[in-house]
Design a protein around this motif. Structure first.
Motif, PDB file in Angstrom:
ATOM      1  N   TYR A  82      19.416   7.384  -6.853  1.00  0.00           N
ATOM      2  CA  TYR A  82      19.509   6.184  -7.690  1.00  0.00           C
ATOM      3  C   TYR A  82      19.797   4.992  -6.776  1.00  0.00           C
ATOM      4  O   TYR A  82      20.677   5.040  -5.942  1.00  0.00           O
ATOM      5  N   GLY A  83      19.065   3.919  -6.936  1.00  0.00           N
ATOM      6  CA  GLY A  83      19.275   2.727  -6.127  1.00  0.00           C
ATOM      7  C   GLY A  83      18.345   2.699  -4.938  1.00  0.00           C
ATOM      8  O   GLY A  83      17.443   3.531  -4.849  1.00  0.00           O
ATOM      9  N   PRO A  84      18.598   1.691  -4.040  1.00  0.00           N
ATOM     10  CA  PRO A  84      19.727   0.756  -3.990  1.00  0.00           C
ATOM     11  C   PRO A  84      19.783  -0.149  -5.228  1.00  0.00           C
ATOM     12  O   PRO A  84      18.749  -0.646  -5.680  1.00  0.00           O
ATOM     13  N   THR A  85      21.004  -0.359  -5.693  1.00  0.00           N
ATOM     14  CA  THR A  85      21.218  -1.111  -6.926  1.00  0.00           C
ATOM     15  C   THR A  85      22.652  -1.639  -6.952  1.00  0.00           C
ATOM     16  O   THR A  85      23.537  -1.025  -6.348  1.00  0.00           O
ATOM     17  N   PRO A  86      22.882  -2.743  -7.620  1.00  0.00           N
ATOM     18  CA  PRO A  86      24.277  -3.100  -7.867  1.00  0.00           C
ATOM     19  C   PRO A  86      24.966  -1.974  -8.637  1.00  0.00           C
ATOM     20  O   PRO A  86      24.343  -1.326  -9.482  1.00  0.00           O
ATOM     21  N   PRO A  87      26.233  -1.696  -8.328  1.00  0.00           N
ATOM     22  CA  PRO A  87      26.927  -0.587  -8.993  1.00  0.00           C
ATOM     23  C   PRO A  87      27.327  -0.947 -10.422  1.00  0.00           C
ATOM     24  O   PRO A  87      27.418  -2.130 -10.769  1.00  0.00           O
ATOM     25  N   GLY A 117      28.836  -4.459   5.053  1.00  0.00           N
ATOM     26  CA  GLY A 117      29.800  -3.395   5.304  1.00  0.00           C
ATOM     27  C   GLY A 117      29.259  -2.121   4.684  1.00  0.00           C
ATOM     28  O   GLY A 117      28.657  -2.155   3.603  1.00  0.00           O
ATOM     29  N   LEU A 118      29.461  -0.989   5.372  1.00  0.00           N
ATOM     30  CA  LEU A 118      28.889   0.279   4.902  1.00  0.00           C
ATOM     31  C   LEU A 118      29.955   1.370   4.932  1.00  0.00           C
ATOM     32  O   LEU A 118      30.689   1.494   5.911  1.00  0.00           O
ATOM     33  N   TRP A 119      29.984   2.159   3.865  1.00  0.00           N
ATOM     34  CA  TRP A 119      30.785   3.380   3.876  1.00  0.00           C
ATOM     35  C   TRP A 119      30.154   4.407   2.939  1.00  0.00           C
ATOM     36  O   TRP A 119      29.279   4.059   2.139  1.00  0.00           O
ATOM     37  N   ILE A 172      27.759  -0.422  -0.117  1.00  0.00           N
ATOM     38  CA  ILE A 172      27.408  -1.553   0.742  1.00  0.00           C
ATOM     39  C   ILE A 172      28.060  -2.821   0.209  1.00  0.00           C
ATOM     40  O   ILE A 172      27.982  -3.118  -0.989  1.00  0.00           O
ATOM     41  N   ALA A 173      28.714  -3.550   1.124  1.00  0.00           N
ATOM     42  CA  ALA A 173      29.289  -4.854   0.787  1.00  0.00           C
ATOM     43  C   ALA A 173      28.409  -5.931   1.421  1.00  0.00           C
ATOM     44  O   ALA A 173      28.293  -5.991   2.643  1.00  0.00           O
ATOM     45  N   ASN A 174      27.811  -6.747   0.602  1.00  0.00           N
ATOM     46  CA  ASN A 174      26.892  -7.765   1.108  1.00  0.00           C
ATOM     47  C   ASN A 174      27.591  -9.074   1.475  1.00  0.00           C
ATOM     48  O   ASN A 174      26.966  -9.966   2.052  1.00  0.00           O
ATOM     49  N   GLY A 175      28.867  -9.187   1.148  1.00  0.00           N
ATOM     50  CA  GLY A 175      29.548 -10.462   1.354  1.00  0.00           C
ATOM     51  C   GLY A 175      30.458 -10.526   2.559  1.00  0.00           C
ATOM     52  O   GLY A 175      31.280 -11.443   2.669  1.00  0.00           O
ATOM     53  N   VAL A 176      30.329  -9.562   3.495  1.00  0.00           N
ATOM     54  CA  VAL A 176      31.320  -9.500   4.579  1.00  0.00           C
ATOM     55  C   VAL A 176      31.304 -10.748   5.467  1.00  0.00           C
ATOM     56  O   VAL A 176      32.329 -11.096   6.061  1.00  0.00           O
ATOM     57  N   ALA A 177      30.174 -11.426   5.561  1.00  0.00           N
ATOM     58  CA  ALA A 177      30.147 -12.645   6.380  1.00  0.00           C
ATOM     59  C   ALA A 177      31.102 -13.690   5.811  1.00  0.00           C
ATOM     60  O   ALA A 177      31.590 -14.553   6.535  1.00  0.00           O
ATOM     61  N   ASN A 178      31.363 -13.588   4.509  1.00  0.00           N
ATOM     62  CA  ASN A 178      32.314 -14.492   3.851  1.00  0.00           C
ATOM     63  C   ASN A 178      33.621 -13.780   3.505  1.00  0.00           C
ATOM     64  O   ASN A 178      34.356 -14.197   2.616  1.00  0.00           O
ATOM     65  N   LYS A 179      33.876 -12.680   4.216  1.00  0.00           N
ATOM     66  CA  LYS A 179      35.099 -11.900   4.045  1.00  0.00           C
ATOM     67  C   LYS A 179      35.253 -11.328   2.632  1.00  0.00           C
ATOM     68  O   LYS A 179      36.366 -11.079   2.168  1.00  0.00           O
ATOM     69  N   ASN A 180      34.143 -11.120   1.956  1.00  0.00           N
ATOM     70  CA  ASN A 180      34.186 -10.388   0.681  1.00  0.00           C
ATOM     71  C   ASN A 180      33.710  -8.970   0.964  1.00  0.00           C
ATOM     72  O   ASN A 180      32.521  -8.739   1.189  1.00  0.00           O
ATOM     73  N   SER A 232      28.752  -4.195  -3.326  1.00  0.00           N
ATOM     74  CA  SER A 232      27.843  -4.943  -4.193  1.00  0.00           C
ATOM     75  C   SER A 232      26.499  -4.236  -4.350  1.00  0.00           C
ATOM     76  O   SER A 232      25.698  -4.629  -5.196  1.00  0.00           O
ATOM     77  N   MET A 233      26.249  -3.216  -3.526  1.00  0.00           N
ATOM     78  CA  MET A 233      25.070  -2.366  -3.684  1.00  0.00           C
ATOM     79  C   MET A 233      25.504  -0.918  -3.462  1.00  0.00           C
ATOM     80  O   MET A 233      26.407  -0.662  -2.656  1.00  0.00           O
ATOM     81  N   VAL A 234      24.834   0.004  -4.148  1.00  0.00           N
ATOM     82  CA  VAL A 234      25.100   1.427  -3.921  1.00  0.00           C
ATOM     83  C   VAL A 234      23.780   2.193  -3.900  1.00  0.00           C
ATOM     84  O   VAL A 234      22.784   1.770  -4.500  1.00  0.00           O
ATOM     85  N   VAL A 235      23.799   3.305  -3.187  1.00  0.00           N
ATOM     86  CA  VAL A 235      22.735   4.303  -3.271  1.00  0.00           C
ATOM     87  C   VAL A 235      23.419   5.615  -3.635  1.00  0.00           C
ATOM     88  O   VAL A 235      24.346   6.043  -2.929  1.00  0.00           O
ATOM     89  N   GLN A 236      22.999   6.210  -4.735  1.00  0.00           N
ATOM     90  CA  GLN A 236      23.689   7.388  -5.253  1.00  0.00           C
ATOM     91  C   GLN A 236      22.766   8.605  -5.248  1.00  0.00           C
ATOM     92  O   GLN A 236      21.558   8.474  -5.461  1.00  0.00           O
ATOM     93  N   PHE A 237      23.371   9.773  -5.025  1.00  0.00           N
ATOM     94  CA  PHE A 237      22.632  11.028  -5.108  1.00  0.00           C
ATOM     95  C   PHE A 237      23.404  12.014  -5.983  1.00  0.00           C
ATOM     96  O   PHE A 237      24.567  12.295  -5.708  1.00  0.00           O
ATOM     97  N   SER A 238      22.735  12.513  -7.013  1.00  0.00           N
ATOM     98  CA  SER A 238      23.298  13.612  -7.785  1.00  0.00           C
ATOM     99  C   SER A 238      22.530  14.883  -7.435  1.00  0.00           C
ATOM    100  O   SER A 238      21.398  14.834  -6.943  1.00  0.00           O
TER     101      SER A 238
END
Lengths: 264, 194
Positions: A125-130, A253-255, A94-102, A106-112
């Motif tokens: 794990y998360g949501p958390t800064p990576p 932004g999400l991917w 997740i990109a939290n800065g897209v409104a400012n074109k960043n 800046s956040m991730v959710v991870q699965f092992s």
């Protein structure tokens, strides 16, 4: 049509069997991989679709979902081979800065994944800064949220988070067979060793009305995916958890990504 | 692609190199998920259809290993496919690129819309909903095909009509409203397996 569907050797369940056989061959001779697309060889890492929508049951929540492991045939979803890949780290980024074109994550959710087959568990794990802003990642172990067993929805974080990891009917719909006639390059089967990409055999999708002025094809359109399943990781959680602590809700932004320690 | 991999290795730093060396010494073809391991991205997906529509098969792998905001392959392929294969004007191709790159699906968490709507944020609400994202029932294929091959962009007033539509490719004539099997009322809201 997701990009990965093209990589996924689609078309028939026989091709899935072929892909699995290919994976077995690769495991046996792991240095020889030059012409085998990575995700065809590792279907559990093959992301087919990503979804993000407001939770139907709670206006404060959002649902994120990623589907992997394309073309699990109808009637076969309980087969033990259709499980998440324990060599793979699954991530929502997740990109939290897209409104400012960043657009940096800046956040991730991870699965092992722990264990093989359909008795496996996934640890969230998360949501958390990576730990890293990179295509090279480590697990944020300090943000461990909890675990979910395959096909058994769970609640985590004192009931704030719902999580599911297991088999679902593929919700994607597309006349993929006709698409491959129009753009045969996108069919992974034609990129297997010894194969060549043929010329297109169609210039139109199907399903147009008889007598249409453009002469488009009138044979029935068909949802290629209607009798197939996928593996899905889905989470429902408060929207606020996807923003950095103390930040207001905004555009993200999400991917989704899959990763292995070997890069293959 | 090599540049991407090298960049990733550099960002991972010395730790990545050390762990990589340890892993390769283990000799297992599928190492277990361990908490201190360094994972290399092998697959990325955000918006549906973008890779498959615009990129030749051989370009999928570099995109799969890239950051979605640092991927000249997909950025360039959007324009080149639109102008050469789809035969659109440069203006239309550039508009597609500006909507679809960076390769991230945009979601507006501040929106009060009760449903998602694909490309809603990227198009300023001209399609989809103000939430954006993607609903299970969104007909993302027709949204994409109508923009690439049809008159969707000019109809929205985004670009002038270039007169280069391919109407037989602008829809696959399937609708998400038709199948009843896409959703369920309880989490995870998709249907169980067939």
């Amino acid at each position: 049509m997701n990009a990965i569907r093209g990589l996924a050797a689609f078309a028939t369940s026989a091709l899935v069997v072929a892909a699995i056989s290919l994976y077995g061959m690769q495991a046996a001779r792991s240095s020889d991989h030059q012409d085998s697309p990575t995700v065809v060889a590792r279907p559990g890492a093959d992301i087919t679709d990503v979804y993000a929508y407001p939770a139907p049951d709670n206006a404060n929540n959002v649902v994120l979902a990623m589907d992997v492991y394309p073309l699990i045939p109808g009637g076969m979803s309980s087969n033990a081979q259709y499980a998440f890949d324990p060599a793979v780290l699954y991530q929502f980024k997740i990109a939290n800065g897209v409104a400012n074109k960043n657009y940096n994550e800046s956040m991730v959710v991870q699965f092992s994944v722990n264990g093989t087959g359909q008795s496996q568990t996934l640890t969230m794990y998360g949501p958390t800064p990576p730990n890293e802003v990179s295509t090279s990642n480590t697990i944020v172990t300090t943000a461990k949220m909890g675990s979910v067993t395959f096909n058994q929805p769970a609640t985590l974080d004192n009931g704030q988070i719902q999580v599911f990891a297991g088999t679902r009917r593929d919700p994607f719909f597309f006349d993929l067979a006709q698409f491959f006639k129009i753009l045969p390059d996108r069919d992974a089967a034609y990129h297997a060793p010894g194969q060549t990409v043929p010329s297109p055999t169609a210039t139109s999708f199907n399903g147009f009305a008889a007598g249409n002025p453009n002469g488009c094809a009138t044979a029935p359109a068909a949802d290629f995916l209607s009798n197939y399943n996928v593996l899905q990781i889905a989470i429902e959680l408060p929207k606020t958890m996807l923003e950095p602590t103390g930040s207001a809700l905004g555009k993200i932004g999400l991917w989704a990504t899959t990763s292995t320690t070997t890069g293959s | 692609m090599f540049r991407t991999i090298l960049a990733g290795a550099a960002a991972g730093g010395l730790l990545a190199l050390l762990l990589s060396a340890c892993n390769s010494g283990g000799g297992n073809s599928t190492p277990p998920t361990t908490q201190n391991a360094v994972y290399q991205q092998i697959e990325l997906l955000s918006r549906p259809a973008v890779k498959e529509a615009f990129e030749s098969f051989g370009d999928h792998d570099p995109t799969n290993r890239s950051e979605p905001y640092n991927d000249s392959t997909i950025s360039n392929d959007i324009v080149s496919f639109a102008t050469t294969v789809a035969g659109r004007s440069t203006t239309t191709a550039d508009a597609l690129q500006s909507v679809l790159y960076p390769n991230e699906m945009i979601v507006d968490l501040s929106s009060s819309a009760s449903t998602a709507g694909y490309l809603g944020v990227e198009t300023g609400g001209k399609v989809g909903t103000t939430f954006g994202g993607r609903a299970l029932t969104d007909d993302v294929i027709d949204v994409s095909l109508s923009a690439i091959f049809g008159n969707a962009l000019s109809a929205l007033g985004v670009v002038p009509d270039d007169g280069k539509e391919s109407p037989c490719l602008a829809t696959d004539n399937l609708s998400g409203a038709t199948p009843s099997y896409l959703t369920s009322t309880t989490f995870p809201y998709s249907q169980g397996p067939v």
